[in-house]
Design a protein around this motif. Structure first.
Motif, short mmCIF file in Angstrom:
data_model
loop_
_atom_site.label_atom_id
_atom_site.label_comp_id
_atom_site.label_asym_id
_atom_site.label_seq_id
_atom_site.Cartn_x
_atom_site.Cartn_y
_atom_site.Cartn_z
N GLN A 143 0.75 -1.12 0.22
CA GLN A 143 -0.11 -0.11 -0.12
C GLN A 143 0.86 0.92 -0.34
O GLN A 143 0.86 2.29 -0.90
N PHE A 144 1.84 0.42 0.56
CA PHE A 144 3.01 2.53 1.01
C PHE A 144 3.97 2.50 -0.21
O PHE A 144 3.40 3.77 -1.28
N TYR A 145 4.25 2.06 -1.05
CA TYR A 145 5.27 2.09 -1.64
C TYR A 145 4.38 1.72 -3.31
O TYR A 145 4.56 2.32 -3.87
N CYS A 146 3.50 1.36 -3.43
CA CYS A 146 2.89 0.90 -4.57
C CYS A 146 1.45 1.53 -4.62
O CYS A 146 0.71 0.99 -5.93
N GLY A 147 0.44 1.53 -4.24
CA GLY A 147 -0.66 2.55 -4.07
C GLY A 147 -1.24 1.24 -3.89
O GLY A 147 -2.64 2.04 -4.49
N LYS A 148 -1.58 -0.13 -3.94
CA LYS A 148 -2.51 -0.56 -3.79
C LYS A 148 -2.98 -1.53 -2.80
O LYS A 148 -2.05 -1.51 -2.33
N GLU A 149 -3.94 -1.37 -2.60
CA GLU A 149 -4.20 -3.07 -2.11
C GLU A 149 -4.17 -4.30 -2.57
O GLU A 149 -4.31 -5.19 -3.55
N LEU A 150 -2.95 -5.18 -1.59
CA LEU A 150 -3.38 -6.37 -1.60
C LEU A 150 -3.51 -6.95 -1.84
O LEU A 150 -5.03 -7.88 -0.81
N ILE A 151 -4.60 -8.04 -2.80
CA ILE A 151 -5.61 -8.70 -2.96
C ILE A 151 -4.92 -9.89 -2.94
O ILE A 151 -4.03 -10.73 -3.67
N GLY A 152 -5.65 -11.44 -2.06
CA GLY A 152 -4.76 -12.49 -1.95
C GLY A 152 -3.43 -12.85 -0.82
O GLY A 152 -3.18 -13.50 -1.56
N ALA A 153 -3.31 -11.86 0.07
CA ALA A 153 -2.33 -11.40 0.55
C ALA A 153 -2.28 -13.30 1.52
O ALA A 153 -3.45 -13.51 1.71
N HIS A 154 -1.11 -13.13 1.55
CA HIS A 154 -0.81 -15.29 2.27
C HIS A 154 -1.24 -16.17 1.46
O HIS A 154 -0.63 -17.37 1.69
N GLY A 155 -1.26 -15.80 -0.01
CA GLY A 155 -1.28 -16.70 -1.29
C GLY A 155 0.27 -16.39 -1.61
O GLY A 155 0.70 -15.11 -2.47
N ALA A 156 1.31 -17.63 -2.33
CA ALA A 156 2.15 -17.36 -2.69
C ALA A 156 2.51 -16.50 -3.70
O ALA A 156 3.56 -15.91 -3.48
N GLU A 157 1.87 -17.15 -5.17
CA GLU A 157 1.58 -15.38 -6.02
C GLU A 157 1.57 -14.44 -5.57
O GLU A 157 2.24 -14.15 -6.39
N ALA A 158 0.15 -14.29 -4.34
CA ALA A 158 -0.27 -13.14 -5.04
C ALA A 158 0.94 -12.09 -4.18
O ALA A 158 1.49 -10.88 -4.41
N ASP A 159 1.65 -12.56 -2.74
CA ASP A 159 3.24 -12.40 -2.02
C ASP A 159 4.19 -11.77 -3.09
O ASP A 159 4.74 -11.07 -2.56
N VAL A 160 4.56 -12.94 -3.86
CA VAL A 160 5.55 -13.42 -4.64
C VAL A 160 5.85 -12.00 -5.45
O VAL A 160 6.89 -11.10 -6.26
N LEU A 161 5.18 -11.17 -6.12
CA LEU A 161 4.17 -10.78 -7.13
C LEU A 161 4.74 -9.42 -6.70
O LEU A 161 5.23 -8.28 -6.89
N ALA A 162 3.53 -9.17 -5.64
CA ALA A 162 3.84 -7.86 -4.81
C ALA A 162 4.90 -7.58 -4.28
O ALA A 162 5.22 -6.40 -4.37
N THR A 163 5.67 -8.69 -3.46
CA THR A 163 7.58 -8.27 -3.22
C THR A 163 8.50 -8.00 -4.56
O THR A 163 9.38 -7.09 -4.15
N LEU A 164 8.05 -8.13 -5.07
CA LEU A 164 8.51 -7.60 -6.84
C LEU A 164 8.19 -6.52 -7.10
O LEU A 164 9.05 -5.67 -6.83
N GLU A 165 7.30 -5.73 -6.83
CA GLU A 165 6.58 -4.98 -7.40
C GLU A 165 7.89 -4.15 -6.51
O GLU A 165 7.43 -3.11 -6.35
N VAL A 166 6.95 -4.06 -4.88
CA VAL A 166 7.67 -3.28 -3.98
C VAL A 166 8.78 -3.16 -3.56
O VAL A 166 9.56 -1.62 -3.55
N LEU A 167 9.57 -4.16 -3.98
CA LEU A 167 10.94 -3.87 -4.25
C LEU A 167 11.88 -3.06 -5.60
O LEU A 167 12.45 -2.22 -5.35
#
Length: 269
Positions: A143-167
């Protein structure tokens, strides 16, 4: 200074500067107390104390207090009773105080043989409130870095793609952001360079469970138990049974492998 806290008794905010973070071994070198009174006023007392042991350089670089600064100050034992009196009837507050400052203060009072009663005190830790209300997890970072809500948090694919976007967003966000290092020099720690980011993310741990870690001299030391802070090889030489105890104990395989590597390398020299 005044406050607007609703109090039933004084609330003493306090912070300690110490020789290190080992409660049983380290000592206080400075204590500051801001006592919030029921009438809205605040009393502030700050004093340095002679810890009776050398202050490690790495600790001095953090808080700016060196042996020379405290050599003529009283020991904690000499001021413990007056501090206890000042805190009499107060609840206690701080930042990360429940995990460090409170245990350290209690330990020092016990060493000074001062009856510092903790039974009826309320303990307030502002860091816990901060972490509760401002989570430092992947959802919050997204939310802070990308300005988006993480849908499907704690699902492996959602988390890994979000982490890539965050970094990716972090590298852009902090590209020209300077901070000051321990010497007061401006540095730019976040760079689009994996070697730099690796150095920033790395710890001094030897094994992934953090049972062993390198000290400031890059010597492998135990990071738990009765030998905490002692060089691994020194312990294995003076107490050979400790190796057998760890190898038979409920430790991760990685820890046992790293321990064996240190033993073999050390004993082959």
């Amino acid at each position: 200074m005044e406050h607007q806290l609703k109090l039933k008794r004084p609330l003493a905010f306090f912070d300690l500067e110490t020789t290190g973070i080992q409660i049983n071994r380290d000592r206080i070198v400075e204590i500051s107390i801001a006592k919030a009174n029921l009438d809205g006023t605040v009393e502030v007392k700050t004093r340095r104390v002679n810890p009776g042991i050398p202050i490690p350089l790495e600790a001095s670089l953090v808080h700016g207090i060196y042996d020379e600064d405290v050599k003529d100050e009283p020991t904690f034992r000499m001021v413990a009773r007056s501090l206890s009196t000042f805190l009499d009837g107060c609840d206690l507050a701080g930042f990360n105080s429940n995990r460090f400052d409170v245990p350290m203060l209690v330990e020092e009072m016990l060493r000074a043989e001062v009856d510092f009663d903790m039974k009826n005190r309320k303990l307030v830790d502002a860091q816990r409130i901060f972490h509760l209300m401002e989570p430092r997890n992947l959802t919050a970072a997204y939310q802070f870095y990308c300005g988006k809500e993480l849908i499907g948090a704690h699902g492996a694919e959602a988390d890994v793609l979000a982490t890539l976007e965050v970094l990716n967003a972090q590298v852009k966000h902090y590209a020209n952001k300077a901070i000051k290092d321990a010497d007061g020099k401006e540095v730019f720690p976040i760079q689009n360079d994996m070697d730099k980011l690796h150095e920033l993310s790395a710890s001094n741990s030897i094994d992934y469970a953090n049972r062993m870690a390198y000290n400031k001299d890059r010597v492998a030391c135990f990071n738990f138990g009765k030998h905490i802070g002692r060089p691994v090889l020194d312990v294995l030489k003076s107490d050979p049974s400790y190796y057998d105890w760890m190898m038979k104990g409920d430790f991760p395989m990685d820890t046992k492998r790293k321990l064996t590597e240190i033993k073999l390398q050390g004993f082959q020299r």
